[in-house]
Design a protein around this motif. Structure first.
Motif, PDB file in Angstrom:
ATOM      1  N   UNK A  29      -2.350  -1.086   5.143  1.00  0.00           N
ATOM      2  CA  UNK A  29      -1.039  -1.169   5.784  1.00  0.00           C
ATOM      3  C   UNK A  29      -0.983  -0.339   7.062  1.00  0.00           C
ATOM      4  N   UNK A  30      -2.144   0.203   7.482  1.00  0.00           N
ATOM      5  CA  UNK A  30      -2.196   0.982   8.699  1.00  0.00           C
ATOM      6  C   UNK A  30      -1.638   2.371   8.589  1.00  0.00           C
ATOM      7  N   UNK A  31      -1.200   2.762   7.397  1.00  0.00           N
ATOM      8  CA  UNK A  31      -0.628   4.093   7.207  1.00  0.00           C
ATOM      9  C   UNK A  31      -1.414   4.932   6.207  1.00  0.00           C
ATOM     10  N   UNK A  32      -2.541   4.382   5.722  1.00  0.00           N
ATOM     11  CA  UNK A  32      -3.410   5.137   4.826  1.00  0.00           C
ATOM     12  C   UNK A  32      -2.983   5.169   3.378  1.00  0.00           C
ATOM     13  N   UNK A  33      -2.027   4.345   2.984  1.00  0.00           N
ATOM     14  CA  UNK A  33      -1.583   4.347   1.594  1.00  0.00           C
ATOM     15  C   UNK A  33      -2.571   3.593   0.708  1.00  0.00           C
ATOM     16  N   UNK A  34      -2.736   4.071  -0.522  1.00  0.00           N
ATOM     17  CA  UNK A  34      -3.637   3.442  -1.481  1.00  0.00           C
ATOM     18  C   UNK A  34      -2.920   2.243  -2.096  1.00  0.00           C
ATOM     19  N   UNK A  35      -3.387   1.044  -1.791  1.00  0.00           N
ATOM     20  CA  UNK A  35      -2.756  -0.174  -2.280  1.00  0.00           C
ATOM     21  C   UNK A  35      -3.484  -0.776  -3.465  1.00  0.00           C
ATOM     22  N   UNK A  36      -4.563  -0.128  -3.913  1.00  0.00           N
ATOM     23  CA  UNK A  36      -5.278  -0.614  -5.091  1.00  0.00           C
ATOM     24  C   UNK A  36      -4.862   0.121  -6.349  1.00  0.00           C
ATOM     25  N   UNK A  37      -4.296   1.308  -6.183  1.00  0.00           N
ATOM     26  CA  UNK A  37      -3.794   2.044  -7.340  1.00  0.00           C
ATOM     27  C   UNK A  37      -2.686   1.219  -7.985  1.00  0.00           C
ATOM     28  N   UNK A  38      -2.596   1.284  -9.295  1.00  0.00           N
ATOM     29  CA  UNK A  38      -1.614   0.478 -10.013  1.00  0.00           C
ATOM     30  C   UNK A  38      -0.207   0.675  -9.496  1.00  0.00           C
ATOM     31  N   UNK A  39       0.384  -0.380  -8.936  1.00  0.00           N
ATOM     32  CA  UNK A  39       1.751  -0.316  -8.440  1.00  0.00           C
ATOM     33  C   UNK A  39       2.696  -0.594  -9.596  1.00  0.00           C
ATOM     34  N   UNK A  40       3.585   0.351  -9.852  1.00  0.00           N
ATOM     35  CA  UNK A  40       4.483   0.239 -10.991  1.00  0.00           C
ATOM     36  C   UNK A  40       5.810  -0.411 -10.622  1.00  0.00           C
ATOM     37  N   UNK A  41       6.209  -0.316  -9.364  1.00  0.00           N
ATOM     38  CA  UNK A  41       7.500  -0.863  -8.982  1.00  0.00           C
ATOM     39  C   UNK A  41       7.511  -1.164  -7.495  1.00  0.00           C
ATOM     40  N   UNK A  42       8.343  -2.140  -7.114  1.00  0.00           N
ATOM     41  CA  UNK A  42       8.480  -2.515  -5.719  1.00  0.00           C
ATOM     42  C   UNK A  42       9.923  -2.911  -5.457  1.00  0.00           C
ATOM     43  N   UNK A  43      10.336  -2.768  -4.183  1.00  0.00           N
ATOM     44  CA  UNK A  43      11.666  -3.209  -3.771  1.00  0.00           C
ATOM     45  C   UNK A  43      11.627  -3.501  -2.284  1.00  0.00           C
ATOM     46  N   UNK A  44      12.463  -4.419  -1.833  1.00  0.00           N
ATOM     47  CA  UNK A  44      12.570  -4.720  -0.414  1.00  0.00           C
ATOM     48  C   UNK A  44      13.953  -4.303   0.074  1.00  0.00           C
ATOM     49  N   UNK A  45      13.986  -3.612   1.205  1.00  0.00           N
ATOM     50  CA  UNK A  45      15.233  -3.206   1.844  1.00  0.00           C
ATOM     51  C   UNK A  45      15.204  -3.764   3.255  1.00  0.00           C
ATOM     52  N   UNK A  46      16.051  -4.750   3.519  1.00  0.00           N
ATOM     53  CA  UNK A  46      16.035  -5.444   4.804  1.00  0.00           C
ATOM     54  C   UNK A  46      14.612  -5.961   5.070  1.00  0.00           C
ATOM     55  N   UNK A  47      13.974  -5.504   6.162  1.00  0.00           N
ATOM     56  CA  UNK A  47      12.637  -5.980   6.502  1.00  0.00           C
ATOM     57  C   UNK A  47      11.545  -4.991   6.110  1.00  0.00           C
ATOM     58  N   UNK A  48      11.806  -4.107   5.181  1.00  0.00           N
ATOM     59  CA  UNK A  48      10.807  -3.135   4.738  1.00  0.00           C
ATOM     60  C   UNK A  48      10.490  -3.347   3.267  1.00  0.00           C
ATOM     61  N   UNK A  49       9.263  -2.963   2.891  1.00  0.00           N
ATOM     62  CA  UNK A  49       8.815  -3.070   1.505  1.00  0.00           C
ATOM     63  C   UNK A  49       8.518  -1.669   0.992  1.00  0.00           C
ATOM     64  N   UNK A  50       9.122  -1.314  -0.129  1.00  0.00           N
ATOM     65  CA  UNK A  50       8.927   0.003  -0.747  1.00  0.00           C
ATOM     66  C   UNK A  50       8.050  -0.145  -1.982  1.00  0.00           C
ATOM     67  N   UNK A  51       7.143   0.798  -2.153  1.00  0.00           N
ATOM     68  CA  UNK A  51       6.148   0.739  -3.218  1.00  0.00           C
ATOM     69  C   UNK A  51       6.147   2.060  -3.980  1.00  0.00           C
ATOM     70  N   UNK A  52       5.973   1.982  -5.296  1.00  0.00           N
ATOM     71  CA  UNK A  52       5.841   3.188  -6.120  1.00  0.00           C
ATOM     72  C   UNK A  52       4.529   3.130  -6.879  1.00  0.00           C
ATOM     73  N   UNK A  53       3.655   4.086  -6.613  1.00  0.00           N
ATOM     74  CA  UNK A  53       2.416   4.245  -7.379  1.00  0.00           C
ATOM     75  C   UNK A  53       2.520   5.585  -8.089  1.00  0.00           C
ATOM     76  N   UNK A  54       1.858   6.595  -7.564  1.00  0.00           N
ATOM     77  CA  UNK A  54       2.091   7.962  -8.042  1.00  0.00           C
ATOM     78  C   UNK A  54       3.138   8.657  -7.183  1.00  0.00           C
TER      79      UNK A  54
END
Length: 337
Positions: free
Chosen positions: A122-147
Motif C-alpha cells: 500500500x506504499x506505507x509499509x503496512x503488513x497486509x499478509x498478517x491475518x486481518x481481523x476487521x475492515x471498514x470503509x470511510x468515504x474513500x478510505x479503507x481501514x484495516x485491523x491486524x495487530x
C-alpha cells in the motif's frame, strides 16, 4: 460476512475450512450468483462507495502465516462483476502493477482473476499478509485491523490494541471494539474517544453477567447512537441488547424489555445486529429467531420456522431498507434470504 453494495448487490464471504462448497466469495444481484476465489477462505470484508469489496483471504490449503504464500488483502472491483457475467476465462495481467483504486494511494497489486486483485503493497509499509481481523470503509478510505489499526496507504497507526471489530457510521465516525467487550473506541477523523465505562445510564452496574464472554455484533443507528449484542455462555447464558447514547448506556435484558425466544438452551445466543434506514433494530439469533425493535415495541419473527438448524449468522440492509439475513441451513452452506 454479509455485505450489501451501493447498487443493492449482496456479497457473501465464507471462512469454512472443511466444506469446499462454502469457500470463496459470492455475489448475488437478485437473480444470479457469481463466485470468486473458489479455493480461498475469506474473512471480514467491507464495501467501498464504488461497490468494490475489500477483504482478507488465504488459500484453503495454505497454513496461516506461510511465507511467500497467497494470503493477504484482496479487492473485487465492479469490473470483476462485469467480467464474471461475461464469463471471462483469464485475467488480463498477472504481473504486479500499480492500480489507482483509492484516491492518492498507489497500490501495488497483481490480478488473480479478471478484475480481482491481491494488494501486495500500500506504499506505507503496512503488513497486509498478517491475518486481518476487521475492515471498514470511510468515504474513500479503507481501514484495516491486524495487530493495530491503520488506514490503507497512510503511514502510521491509530491504535496498538488488537480490537477485532471495525464499523463506520454514516457520519464518517470509525468505531472499534474488542470481542470481549472490554474496550470500545470511536475516531472522528482527528482524535480517538474511549467509551469503556459500561455502567447503565443511571450509573448503576446491576448486570450480574458483566463483563460478557463476548460481543456478538454491533451497529450504529441513524441518530448516531451505538448498539451492540453482549452475551454470556453456559447454562446461565444471557443475551443483552445495549445502547450507548449521550446519557450513557441503556441495557435491554430478557424479562426487562428483551423478549425471550424460549428458555434454557433454546433461549438462543445473539449473533448479529443490523439497523435499517427507518431506525428499526434487528437482532438475529443462533436458534433462528429474528427480533425487530422500533424503539418502543418488539416484534418476534422466526425465519424458516425458528428451527435450531437455521441460525441467523449475519444481517445486512440496503439503502431501501430491505433486510438480508445469512441463514445457516442445517449441514448445508449459509445462504442469504
Amino acid at each position: 460476512y454479509l455485505q450489501v453494495a451501493p447498487d443493492g448487490g449482496v456479497w457473501l464471504g465464507s471462512d469454512a475450512y472443511e466444506e469446499p462448497q462454502r469457500r470463496g466469495v459470492y455475489r448475488f444481484d437478485g437473480t444470479t450468483w457469481a463466485r470468486f476465489l473458489p479455493d480461498f477462505i475469506a474473512t471480514d470484508g467491507a464495501v467501498a462507495p464504488d461497490g468494490s469489496l475489500w477483504f482478507w483471504a488465504r488459500p484453503s490449503d495454505e497454513e496461516p502465516g506461510a511465507e511467500d504464500g497467497r494470503a493477504g488483502l484482496y479487492v473485487i472491483t465492479p469490473e470483476a462483476v462485469t467480467a464474471a457475467e461475461a464469463a471471462t476465462a483469464s485475467p488480463d495481467n498477472t504481473a504486479p502493477t500499480t492500480l489507482d483504486l483509492l484516491p492518492g494511494v498507489d497500490l501495488v497489486t497483481e490480478e488473480v482473476e479478471p478484475g480481482v486483485y491481491r494488494v501486495l503493497s500500500d506504499g506505507a509499509g503496512h503488513d497486509l499478509q498478517d491475518g486481518i481481523r476487521a475492515m471498514a470503509t470511510v468515504d474513500d478510505s479503507v481501514w484495516v485491523e491486524t495487530r493495530r489499526i491503520f488506514e490503507l496507504g497512510r503511514p502510521g497507526t491509530y491504535s496498538s490494541t488488537r480490537l477485532g471489530f471495525l464499523l463506520a457510521s454514516d457520519d464518517g465516525t470509525l468505531w472499534a471494539a474488542t470481542g470481549d467487550g472490554r474496550s470500545l473506541r470511536s475516531y472522528d477523523g482527528e482524535a480517538w474517544t474511549n467509551h469503556d465505562d459500561y455502567s447503565d445510564a443511571d450509573g448503576s452496574s446491576s448486570d450480574p453477567w458483566w463483563p460478557p464472554d463476548y460481543i456478538g455484533d454491533f451497529a450504529v443507528h441513524p441518530d448516531g447512537t451505538f448498539w451492540r449484542i453482549a452475551a454470556n455462555e453456559g447454562e446461565d447464558a444471557r443475551t443483552r441488547l445495549q445502547r450507548l447514547g449521550r446519557d450513557g448506556w441503556t441495557t435491554y435484558r430478557v424479562g426487562e424489555g428483551l423478549p425471550m425466544l424460549g428458555c434454557g438452551s433454546a433461549c438462543g445466543e445473539g449473533w448479529s445486529i443490523e439497523i435499517t434506514p427507518d431506525g428499526s433494530v434487528w437482532l438475529g439469533f443462533d436458534n433462528g429467531g429474528l427480533l425487530r425493535f422500533d424503539g418502543s415495541d418488539w416484534e418476534i419473527e422466526r425465519p424458516l420456522g425458528g428451527d435450531v438448524d437455521h441460525g441467523v449468522i449475519s444481517l445486512a440492509a440496503n439503502r431501501d431498507g430491505v433486510l438480508w439475513a445469512e441463514i445457516w441451513v442445517g449441514d448445508g452452506p449459509p445462504s442469504p434470504r
